[in-house]
Design an enzyme around this catalytic site. Sequence first.
Site, PDB file in Angstrom:
ATOM      1  N   GLU A 110       0.810  -1.237   0.000  1.00  0.00           N
ATOM      2  CA  GLU A 110       0.000   0.000   0.000  1.00  0.00           C
ATOM      3  C   GLU A 110       0.840   1.284   0.000  1.00  0.00           C
ATOM      4  OE1 GLU A 110      -2.751  -0.424   3.263  1.00  0.00           O
ATOM      5  OE2 GLU A 110      -3.772  -2.106   2.320  1.00  0.00           O
ATOM      6  N   ASN A 145       2.346  -5.201  -3.044  1.00  0.00           N
ATOM      7  CA  ASN A 145       0.924  -5.493  -2.846  1.00  0.00           C
ATOM      8  C   ASN A 145       0.157  -4.172  -2.690  1.00  0.00           C
ATOM      9  OD1 ASN A 145      -1.035  -7.633  -2.384  1.00  0.00           O
ATOM     10  ND2 ASN A 145      -1.096  -7.038  -0.225  1.00  0.00           N
ATOM     11  N   HIS A 204      -9.885  -5.895  -2.589  1.00  0.00           N
ATOM     12  CA  HIS A 204     -10.974  -5.651  -1.637  1.00  0.00           C
ATOM     13  C   HIS A 204     -11.998  -4.839  -2.428  1.00  0.00           C
ATOM     14  CE1 HIS A 204      -9.064  -7.213   1.924  1.00  0.00           C
ATOM     15  NE2 HIS A 204      -7.972  -6.515   1.673  1.00  0.00           N
ATOM     16  N   GLU A 257      -6.205 -10.595  -1.622  1.00  0.00           N
ATOM     17  CA  GLU A 257      -7.039 -10.380  -0.415  1.00  0.00           C
ATOM     18  C   GLU A 257      -8.515 -10.257  -0.790  1.00  0.00           C
ATOM     19  OE1 GLU A 257      -5.474  -7.194   2.047  1.00  0.00           O
ATOM     20  OE2 GLU A 257      -3.400  -7.770   1.651  1.00  0.00           O
ATOM     21  N   ASP A 265     -12.279  -9.932  -1.290  1.00  0.00           N
ATOM     22  CA  ASP A 265     -13.634  -9.926  -0.732  1.00  0.00           C
ATOM     23  C   ASP A 265     -14.442  -8.915  -1.531  1.00  0.00           C
ATOM     24  OD1 ASP A 265     -12.685  -7.502   0.467  1.00  0.00           O
ATOM     25  OD2 ASP A 265     -12.450  -8.432   2.423  1.00  0.00           O
TER      26      ASP A 265
END
Length: 371
Positions: free
Chosen positions: A155, A196, A232, A259, A261
């Site tokens: 990030e 990432n 996400h 990750e 979702d």
Amino acid sequence: MTRTLSFINLRRSFTTLLLATAGYHYVEASLNSMMQANGKLYFGNIIDTNTMQGNEDGVLKGEFGMFTPEYSWKWNRIQPEKGKFHFNDSDAVMEWAEANGKQIRGHTLVWHQNIPDWVDAITDKEDLMKVIKDHINKAVGRYKGRVYAWDVVNEVFNEDGTFRDSVFYRVLGEDFIPLAFRTAREADPNAKLYINEYNLDYAGPKIDAMLNLVHRLQAQNVPIDAIGSQTHLTSGRVNEVPAQLKRLASTGLDIAVTELDIRIKRPVTPAKLQQQKGEYALVTKGCLEVPACVGISMWGVSDQNSWVKEALPAFGAPLMWDGNLRRKGAYGAVDGLLRKGGEGSEMAGAKVSVTRRHGGRGRHGKRRLSL
Ligand code: XIL
């Protein structure tokens, strides 16, 4: 070694056979084994000391092959005080993985969140460089040869594509990134090294900045292997994911969905869950369609335990199992897609030829995961 590989091949052929007959008889097959039958390395999820023995452990062990520690490998947990390293919990996760034939994506080394105050307070360049090197050497060195990958930096960008104002960027500028990758490579030459990031899911300045940064790193021979797209996602804003994964793959690096979702704006309704089903299938297909995509990791099992609950309370129901640990429509959609070999993608029909094409090792050259 040869015996292990041929045993794995045998098991993979068996899975392939099961999948090939699945059109006639429904056969239980894990998401992980079906991803492998589609030529990928894994379907993964998160794990930590809280879920290793919790009520989700059956699903975790049964469905997934790759695990990202949710908390215990972060800086504030491994080195809360300068020079004092705590590996009890991270060791427990590593041992759980090894005992269960699972692999680990180490997460994460240099991130602005979950760092202790003493790191945030550093203002001296030399000091911070030494601290970064020491942390990476100790954390990566401890699990040398035992992890599949590390999220080396996490990030680093703002939404507008500028660098985030972290202690790392404030004190060292962009140089903290090559430093982190070079140190990690030396500490474990076999781990795949990732950058990432989230919100690489649609066109815009953030993904542009990521692509530009990766090109700069490649031009400087920085040892970077892969880009992790956290994904996400917000339901309703998912359609561009396959196209953006292709853009990330155009760098020549491996890519992974790290990750996953898909959160739904409350109130959650049957119609919105129906839409989420299609979105889960779309993301899965997006990975199948890109040869560089090594696998997909979810960020949780049950809607009840997702990080979204606390971090983004206006949203809900982001995962593939509901609050009672029942499979949702989203699970069925992903399961169905993987059984068909990603129909409509270039992987279509791959289910019968995958074993032959890849031999003992996949395109990604790593040891295969257990079924
Ligand atoms: C989250 C965990 O799920 C939370 O429980 C924790 O409080 C904060 O971190 N991006 C990442 C992950 O890279 O490490 C984050 O995990 C979610 C966003």
